[in-house]
Structure formats: structure tokens, C-alpha cells
Design an enzyme around this catalytic site. Structure first.
Site, PDB file in Angstrom:
ATOM      1  N   GLU A 160       1.072  -1.110  -0.303  1.00  0.00           N
ATOM      2  CA  GLU A 160       0.056  -0.137  -0.113  1.00  0.00           C
ATOM      3  C   GLU A 160       0.877   1.026   0.076  1.00  0.00           C
ATOM      4  O   GLU A 160       2.021   1.274   0.880  1.00  0.00           O
ATOM      5  CB  GLU A 160      -0.979  -0.049   1.278  1.00  0.00           C
ATOM      6  N   ASP A 184       5.261   4.782   3.618  1.00  0.00           N
ATOM      7  CA  ASP A 184       5.077   5.854   4.066  1.00  0.00           C
ATOM      8  C   ASP A 184       6.565   7.123   4.259  1.00  0.00           C
ATOM      9  O   ASP A 184       6.971   5.754   4.835  1.00  0.00           O
ATOM     10  CB  ASP A 184       3.977   6.571   5.161  1.00  0.00           C
ATOM     11  N   ASP A 191      -2.844  12.072  -2.120  1.00  0.00           N
ATOM     12  CA  ASP A 191      -2.538  13.608  -2.271  1.00  0.00           C
ATOM     13  C   ASP A 191      -2.196  13.541  -4.002  1.00  0.00           C
ATOM     14  O   ASP A 191      -1.925  13.437  -5.164  1.00  0.00           O
ATOM     15  CB  ASP A 191      -0.491  14.157  -1.875  1.00  0.00           C
TER      16      ASP A 191
END
Length: 215
Positions: A45, A70, A119
Site C-alpha cells: 500500500e 509512507d 495527495d
């Protein structure tokens, strides 16, 4: 930086299910075998945020390995801590910039990719930053096994339309396309996983877009 962020950064550095920056490079090509200690399929992910989708997928599919990626360690902290506390052992987190993905995963190592509410980078000058821009698509092509899927969930109509155009331009295989996931026939148990932000979008009556494609 607030005290909570500092505490989370310090704590996440001690988590066995979190790999920080350059520490992940020795796992390239060996994530399932060396990190998870098995031969199960590997699912990523990207821009996982707090890791809600990653942890939920790992809970649903114990026969697969999941890595949430991330750059912000204070966000990863939440998902990693939840996984540790609930004993979900087939999930890990990697703190890197997604632009460096090819440094951490070998060609054909990944079985599937999820991109959930990234985003949208709406400014034209930031197109290259969009996670479905041409340069990122080529990265996914490299790390995915033949026929491996990419899934995009987004509340942003512009990013959805842009990605659909890229899929058509690049000649990729489009499997599912919907502008209103929860009013479509595609909203199964997996796609109905809702992150904190998705719940907020739905409260604001935003439609949820979904695309599934492969190379």
C-alpha cells in the site's frame, strides 16, 4: 515538532514491524523470505498514512504479506502499533519516499499494489508527483509480477479521470472503473474498508472513485 510526534518517532524506531529508510535495502528481492519468513504473495500500500487499509487487508488475508509505505514515521506509528497489539504478523511498514521504490523492491517481486486516497497533486506543475503519473506507472510495471493489479481509491474526481486517461494512453489493461464505488456492484468486503479520511469524505457526501488495472 510536538511532544507526541517526537514520542511516536522514538517509539516507531523500536518496532520490529517497521523498516526505516536504508535499512530496507538488504530485503530487496527477499521481503517475503527474509522479512516475513515465508513464501507468500507480497502486496504494497503506497502512501499508507496511518496504515488502516494495510492492517485491515492483512487481517482479511493471512496467507499474504502486506507492506505499508509512507515517509512520515509518526503516521506509520499508528498502523504498526495496531498490528503489534492485535498480533497481525503478516504486515510490515517501510518508511521511504515512494520515488525510491525501485531501490527497495526487485523486478517482479510484488503481487499487487494499493493506492488509497493519495495527495492528488492537482497543480499541473506537480503532475510528476501524482502517484499515477507516467514515471510511477513505470516503477509499478517493474516491481509487479506479470498480471499484477494496481488499485486506486480516491475521492478526487480529477485524479481519477487523469489516471483513467493514463491507463488508456499507455495501453494498460483496465479491469474496473467506477466514479461511485458504493453505488456500484464492485463494493465488496475489501473495497468497503474505510480509512479515517474516507469516512470524513463520505460524511461530506463525496463520491468515491475506484480503478483497477494491470500491465
Amino acid at each position: 515538532m510536538g511532544k507526541d510526534k517526537l514520542r511516536r518517532f522514538a517509539e516507531v524506531a523500536t518496532f520490529a514491524n517497521v523498516v526505516q529508510l536504508d535499512a530496507g535495502k538488504p530485503f530487496k528481492g527477499q521481503w517475503s523470505k527474509s522479512f516475513f519468513k515465508n513464501d507468500n504473495p507480497l502486496v504494497l500500500e503506497l502512501a499508507c498514512g496511518k496504515g488502516e487499509y494495510t492492517v485491515n487487508l492483512a487481517t482479511m488475508f493471512p496467507d499474504k504479506n502486506f507492506i505499508g509505505i509512507d515517509y512520515k514515521g509518526n503516521r506509520i506509528w499508528r498502523g504498526a502499533k495496531t498490528a503489534l497489539e492485535t498480533g497481525v504478523n503478516n504486515v510490515g511498514f517501510l518508511r521511504i519516499q515512494i520515488e525510491t521504490l525501485l531501490d527497495y523492491f526487485a523486478p517482479g517481486e510484488v503481487d499487487e499494489i494499493w493506492i488509497t486516497f493519495p495527495d492528488p497533486q492537482p497543480q499541473l506543475s506537480r503532475e510528476k508527483k501524482r502517484l499515477t503519473s507516467g514515471r510511477f506507472l513505470e516503477m509499478y510495471r517493474s516491481v509487479l509480477k506479470p498480471g499484477g493489479f494496481v488499485n486506486l481509491k480516491t475521492d478526487n474526481d480529477g485524479l481519477h479521470a487523469y489516471t483513467a486517461e493514463k491507463i488508456a494512453e499507455t495501453g494498460l489493461n483496465l479491469h474496473v472503473k467506477t466514479e461511485d464505488l458504493y453505488r456500484s456492484e464492485h463494493a465488496d468486503e475489501v473495497l468497503s474498508i474505510k480509512t479515517y479520511y474516507e469516512k470524513k469524505y463520505l460524511k461530506d457526501n463525496k463520491n468515491i472513485n475506484y480503478l483497477k488495472f494491470s500491465f
